[in-house]
Design a protein around this motif. Structure first.
Motif, short mmCIF file in Angstrom:
data_model
loop_
_atom_site.label_atom_id
_atom_site.label_comp_id
_atom_site.label_asym_id
_atom_site.label_seq_id
_atom_site.Cartn_x
_atom_site.Cartn_y
_atom_site.Cartn_z
N ASP A 373 -2.69 1.25 -12.33
CA ASP A 373 -3.74 0.23 -12.44
C ASP A 373 -3.14 -1.11 -12.90
O ASP A 373 -3.59 -2.19 -12.48
CB ASP A 373 -4.82 0.68 -13.44
CG ASP A 373 -5.80 1.67 -12.82
OD1 ASP A 373 -5.85 1.75 -11.58
OD2 ASP A 373 -6.51 2.35 -13.58
N THR A 374 -2.11 -1.01 -13.74
CA THR A 374 -1.43 -2.24 -14.19
C THR A 374 -0.61 -2.85 -13.06
O THR A 374 -0.64 -4.08 -12.84
CB THR A 374 -0.51 -1.93 -15.39
OG1 THR A 374 -1.27 -1.36 -16.44
CG2 THR A 374 0.18 -3.19 -15.88
N THR A 375 0.09 -2.01 -12.33
CA THR A 375 0.94 -2.49 -11.23
C THR A 375 0.11 -3.18 -10.15
O THR A 375 0.51 -4.21 -9.59
CB THR A 375 1.71 -1.30 -10.61
OG1 THR A 375 2.53 -0.71 -11.63
CG2 THR A 375 2.58 -1.77 -9.45
N PHE A 376 -1.05 -2.62 -9.85
CA PHE A 376 -1.90 -3.16 -8.78
C PHE A 376 -3.12 -3.90 -9.33
O PHE A 376 -4.17 -3.96 -8.71
CB PHE A 376 -2.35 -2.03 -7.85
CG PHE A 376 -1.22 -1.36 -7.12
CD1 PHE A 376 -0.63 -1.96 -6.01
CD2 PHE A 376 -0.72 -0.14 -7.56
CE1 PHE A 376 0.42 -1.35 -5.35
CE2 PHE A 376 0.33 0.49 -6.90
CZ PHE A 376 0.91 -0.13 -5.79
N GLU A 377 -2.92 -4.48 -10.52
CA GLU A 377 -4.02 -5.18 -11.19
C GLU A 377 -4.60 -6.30 -10.33
O GLU A 377 -5.82 -6.46 -10.23
CB GLU A 377 -3.51 -5.74 -12.53
CG GLU A 377 -4.60 -6.39 -13.36
CD GLU A 377 -4.07 -6.86 -14.70
OE1 GLU A 377 -4.87 -7.30 -15.53
OE2 GLU A 377 -2.82 -6.78 -14.92
N PHE A 378 -3.73 -7.06 -9.67
CA PHE A 378 -4.20 -8.20 -8.86
C PHE A 378 -5.03 -7.69 -7.68
O PHE A 378 -6.14 -8.20 -7.40
CB PHE A 378 -3.00 -9.00 -8.35
CG PHE A 378 -3.39 -10.10 -7.40
CD1 PHE A 378 -3.92 -11.30 -7.85
CD2 PHE A 378 -3.23 -9.93 -6.01
CE1 PHE A 378 -4.29 -12.31 -6.96
CE2 PHE A 378 -3.59 -10.92 -5.13
CZ PHE A 378 -4.12 -12.12 -5.60
N GLU A 379 -4.51 -6.69 -6.95
CA GLU A 379 -5.21 -6.17 -5.76
C GLU A 379 -6.54 -5.53 -6.14
O GLU A 379 -7.54 -5.65 -5.42
CB GLU A 379 -4.34 -5.13 -5.04
CG GLU A 379 -3.15 -5.71 -4.29
CD GLU A 379 -1.95 -5.96 -5.18
OE1 GLU A 379 -0.91 -6.41 -4.67
OE2 GLU A 379 -2.05 -5.71 -6.41
N ILE A 380 -6.58 -4.89 -7.32
CA ILE A 380 -7.84 -4.27 -7.77
C ILE A 380 -8.86 -5.35 -8.12
O ILE A 380 -10.04 -5.24 -7.77
CB ILE A 380 -7.58 -3.34 -8.98
CG1 ILE A 380 -6.73 -2.14 -8.55
CG2 ILE A 380 -8.89 -2.87 -9.60
CD1 ILE A 380 -6.25 -1.28 -9.70
N ALA A 381 -8.39 -6.38 -8.80
CA ALA A 381 -9.29 -7.49 -9.18
C ALA A 381 -9.86 -8.18 -7.95
O ALA A 381 -11.01 -8.65 -7.96
CB ALA A 381 -8.54 -8.49 -10.07
N LYS A 382 -9.08 -8.28 -6.88
CA LYS A 382 -9.52 -8.93 -5.65
C LYS A 382 -10.26 -7.95 -4.72
O LYS A 382 -10.61 -8.32 -3.59
CB LYS A 382 -8.32 -9.52 -4.91
CG LYS A 382 -7.63 -10.66 -5.65
CD LYS A 382 -8.54 -11.86 -5.80
CE LYS A 382 -7.83 -13.03 -6.48
NZ LYS A 382 -8.75 -14.21 -6.64
N HIS A 383 -10.45 -6.70 -5.20
CA HIS A 383 -11.15 -5.66 -4.43
C HIS A 383 -10.44 -5.33 -3.12
O HIS A 383 -11.08 -4.87 -2.17
CB HIS A 383 -12.60 -6.09 -4.14
CG HIS A 383 -13.39 -6.40 -5.37
ND1 HIS A 383 -13.76 -5.43 -6.29
CD2 HIS A 383 -13.84 -7.60 -5.87
CE1 HIS A 383 -14.42 -6.00 -7.29
NE2 HIS A 383 -14.48 -7.31 -7.06
N LYS A 384 -9.14 -5.55 -3.11
CA LYS A 384 -8.37 -5.13 -1.93
C LYS A 384 -8.10 -3.63 -1.96
O LYS A 384 -7.99 -2.99 -0.91
CB LYS A 384 -7.04 -5.90 -1.88
CG LYS A 384 -7.22 -7.38 -1.58
CD LYS A 384 -5.87 -8.07 -1.44
CE LYS A 384 -6.04 -9.54 -1.06
NZ LYS A 384 -4.73 -10.22 -0.87
N ILE A 385 -7.95 -3.10 -3.17
CA ILE A 385 -7.85 -1.66 -3.32
C ILE A 385 -8.73 -1.24 -4.49
O ILE A 385 -9.11 -2.07 -5.33
CB ILE A 385 -6.41 -1.17 -3.56
CG1 ILE A 385 -5.83 -1.79 -4.84
CG2 ILE A 385 -5.51 -1.50 -2.38
CD1 ILE A 385 -4.47 -1.20 -5.21
N ASP A 386 -9.05 0.04 -4.54
CA ASP A 386 -9.90 0.56 -5.61
C ASP A 386 -9.03 0.97 -6.80
O ASP A 386 -7.84 1.25 -6.65
CB ASP A 386 -10.67 1.79 -5.12
CG ASP A 386 -11.56 1.47 -3.93
OD1 ASP A 386 -12.06 0.34 -3.88
OD2 ASP A 386 -11.75 2.36 -3.07
#
Length: 814
Positions: A373-386
């Protein structure tokens, strides 16, 4: 020269150590030996426990150390003569004092570093090897004890890396300088290149043995344990599992990786390139053949070598539309996990690139989620990934075999076998080499999955069925008797093993996962727990046994209501209870749909003709494209018995009473004589023919007087029969005057059905119907004038039980 390794179960106590010394003695007479031993069984766990207790400032660590001391001193006192014990006990106590001082330091500092924990854990092997060497000397063996830390050198890193050049050189030098027949080493322990003591981790003693075997080019590496080799499955979970006599290195690697506890993957690696054979042997059954592991195995063996599993797994899922077509997601994912030292056990990714699924140990799941979740924090925040999802309480089951590549359909067979038993597959992984097919399932299904797969791939000659039987009165008791009587025939001729694992009557119920003894079930049932239909289902569901069949021998509407639950759990249902199939059409259709959806057989042949194949015949007609226009039938064996025996000079009451006593009627004869039972039967046949009918749509021409129909108890009913003898005599006389016989006839024709008492003339197929026989006439497109006739005994506990038995066998032969 051979290398022998003895695990903790082999050196658990003095008695087992005696067996080890005898094995060493016998083999040393043929060749020189290098022997590696583990700590006494359970000691390593106690050592680690003591260290953790000390680091948590718990005084209990002293109690744990006292237990460790007691175990070792007991072994010495049983293995060594009293005259020689003093020096050995003194040496052991000296080592234990060092251990106590180390734990005391941990206690004072409230800190247990990895280095300190390794030193504490190493005491187990150091003490056991010393005691065993001294015991062997007492027996007259030419044996030398060597500290493995002087030979095996690791890199100074968190991950265990062997410095093979230096390690091999040291081992060879020792072998050249030593002139003993037997060389004994503590397993598990090693030394870093900086001179610090360390351990080799999980399976470390096996690893020690493999390193020494490879360095000296041993003739054979023997792993001695408490089982006779590597099995086709875990013998503790699969009773039918058997040892595999010969497998390849790669198969052993796959099996050991996926949970086979006999050896561990690092064990095999040092001997792979040198082609040194490995034998898995049983310390307690040394004459057993065991398993031999070599580079190549005959190509003629079965495609699947073994079935293995890993429990306590969690599934980690990363998914989202923003992953599609974007390179680098997988790289970032695995680098993040690597940074936290999290091992990935299984990986699968859809070709759509929308999701990546992987399995890790359950203990590392939360840590994995945090780092991802930390590694993909940006993509999660932009709703690109869950956000990363975790699914706990899962396990991996794997089919392993070198020859799987050459056989088609193995995956399909695996998946269909699991599906038929309601084992849901959460993820699938299979490499291009096809040496391993792995599936992720729910943890609760492990035992069932292993057993059904083992049955499918290793026990093709015999299929096991597990019955949950409710109702053990006339019909049920006869069924159990037939099952016991035919046990040998079923196994020898039909390759079926039928076990009754649950029995219930209206008062008590019993369960036994390994099978209830059918020669003493009545005594056991009397001692059972209180019966309850819902609890009986819950027990059956929780037992989670393969090829489960619920058998209902009652006429209880409450039992019929539970069928849906069984079918929804992929448990087959076999019943002589007509209530479910004669209930509202929506309920009948739902049961059929559940049967199809969950691949659970729903068989009720005895609903209509006891042991006669009436429904089966009708279904075959429909399936082959025929169309039913009319059905005429005598479907009540009890009513046929009554009217065949009600003759001039007889009393109607007496005939009905006789029918009840001989088991031809329901416990309440009014159900038969009112026509309700026959109406249910013709309703079921109409529905099986493809028509939507309800019970109230059946025209019922009752012959009972209203007084009898209005009774509310069986005694009252019989009293009304006596009081209305004139009514029944009038019906009989009317038939006699027309030279006809009385038959209670059910008829279905072009969407309409009725039941009632009819006068049957001479020459009619029903006229000579004897005793309690049933008869059915099917008029169809193919049989328009001369109907297809099914005729035979249609009532009685024995024939009804045989009909239920036949349905059970039909499921077994699928």
């Amino acid at each position: 020269m051979n290398v022998l390794k003895f695990g903790g179960s082999s050196v658990a106590n003095a008695a087992t150590i005696e067996k080890v010394i005898e094995i060493i003695r016998e083999q040393s007479q043929k060749t020189s030996l290098y022997v590696i031993v583990s700590a006494l069984g359970g000691i390593t766990d106690l050592l680690i426990q003591a260290g953790k207790e000390a680091s948590a400032n718990k005084e209990e660590y002293k109690t744990t150390l006292a237990l460790i001391e007691k175990r070792h001193l007991e072994a010495i006192k049983e293995l060594i003569p009293v005259i020689s014990q003093s020096a050995i006990i003194s040496k052991v106590k000296s080592e234990l004092n060092k251990l106590e001082a180390l734990c005391e330091g941990v206690y004072l500092l409230s800190e247990l570093s990895p280095k300190t924990e390794s030193v504490i854990a190493s005491f187990g092997e150091m003490l056991s090897s010393f005691i065993i060497s001294e015991a062997a000397k007492v027996k007259g063996l030419d044996i030398a004890l060597k500290d493995s830390r002087d030979l095996i050198i690791t890199g100074d890193t968190a991950k265990i890396t062997i410095q093979y050049d230096e390690t091999n050189a040291r081992i060879k030098k020792y072998a050249e300088e030593s002139n003993h027949q037997i060389h004994l080493f503590p397993g598990f322990v090693a030394m870093t290149s900086e001179g610090e003591p360390t351990t080799l981790g999980r399976g470390g003693s096996d690893f020690t043995a493999a390193i020494i075997a490879a360095a000296l080019m041993a003739d054979e590496l023997q792993i001695w344990t408490d089982v006779s080799g590597m099995y086709t499955a875990n013998p503790r979970l699969v009773k039918q599992a058997k040892p595999v006599s010969h497998i390849s290195y790669k198969e052993a690697m796959e099996l050991s990786h996926f949970g086979a506890k006999v050896i561990y993957p690092p064990t095999i690696q040092p001997v792979l390139d040198t082609n040194i054979p490995i034998s898995i042997k049983n310390t307690f059954e040394p004459t057993d053949k065991g398993t031999r592991i070599t580079k190549d195995v005959s190509q003629t063996q079965r495609p699947v070598t073994g079935i293995s599993h890993i429990d306590n797994i969690a599934i980690i899922s990363l998914e989202g539309g923003g992953m599609v077509g974007i390179p680098g997601f997988s790289k970032r994912l695995f680098e993040a996990l690597f940074s936290e030292n999290i091992n990935v056990i299984l990986i699968t990714q859809a070709s759509s690139e929308h999701s990546i699924c992987l399995a890790v140990e359950a203990s590392e799941a939360e840590k994995a989620k945090i780092v991802l979740d930390t590694t993909f924090e940006f993509e999660i925040a932009k709703h690109k990934i869950d956000p990363v999802k975790i699914e706990n309480d899962t396990a991996i089951v794997a089919l392993v075999g070198d020859n799987m590549y050459h056989h088609q359909g193995l995956s399909g067979k695996m998946f269909s076998t699991l599906g038929k038993n309601n084992v849901n597959i959460r993820a699938i992984a299979q490499g291009a080499s096809e040496k391993n097919i792995s599936v992720v399932i729910e943890k609760k299904d492990i035992k069932k999955a292993l057993n059904i797969l083992h049955e499918a791939f290793f026990e093709v000659k015999t299929k096991q069925l597990n019955l949950f039987v409710t109702g053990v009165g006339n019909v049920g008791s006869k069924l159990l008797s037939q099952l016991e009587k035919q046990k040998k025939y079923l196994k020898d001729k039909l390759r079926l093993k039928i076990r009754v694992v649950g029995i219930s009557n209206s008062r008590t119920m019993i369960f036994n996962e390994h099978g209830i003894h059918l020669d003493s079930w009545e005594e056991e049932l009397q001692k059972g727990e209180k019966a309850n239909a819902d609890t009986f289902f819950k027990k059956a569901k929780d037992m989670n046994i393969r090829n489960s069949i619920f058998v209902d021998n009652t006429a209880n509407p409450d039992i019929a209501k539970v069928y849906k639950k069984y079918l929804a759990e992929s448990m087959a249902v076999v019943t002589c209870n007509k209530i479910a199939c004669a209930d509202e059409y929506s309920n009948y259709e739902e049961l059929q749909e559940l049967s199809r959806k969950f691949s659970a057989s729903f068989l009720y042949e005895t609903n209509v003709g006891a042991g006669l194949p009436i429904i089966d015949t009708l279904n075959n007609l429909i399936a082959s494209g025929d169309h039913v226009h009319k059905i005429q039938a005598v479907l009540s064996g009890s009513l046929n018995f009554v009217f065949n025996n009600y003759k001039e000079g007889a009393n109607f009451y007496d005939v009905v009473k006789q029918a009840q006593e001989e088991g031809y009627t329901e416990p309440d004869p009014k159900i038969d004589l009112s026509g309700v039972d026959v109406a249910r039967k013709i309703l079921i046949l109409a529905r099986e023919s493809g028509n939507v009918l309800e019970l109230e749509d059946i025209e019922n021409e009752a012959f009972l007087p209203q007084e009898s129909l209005d009774t509310t108890s069986v005694p009252d009913f019989f009293e009304s029969l006596q009081a209305n003898e004139a009514h029944f005599k009038k019906i009989l006389d009317a038939a006699d005057q027309q030279d006809c016989r009385l038959k209670y006839v059910a008829q279905y024709e072009e969407g309409k059905a009725k039941v009632g008492l009819q006068h049957i003339p001479v020459g009619h197929p029903f006229y000579n119907l004897e005793g309690s026989d049933n008869i059915v006439l099917f008029f169809t497109d193919r049989y328009p004038k001369q109907p297809l006739i099914v005729k035979g005994a249609g009532a009685g506990a024995e024939v009804t039980a045989s009909g239920i038995f036949a349905d059970i066998i039909r499921i077994g032969k699928k």
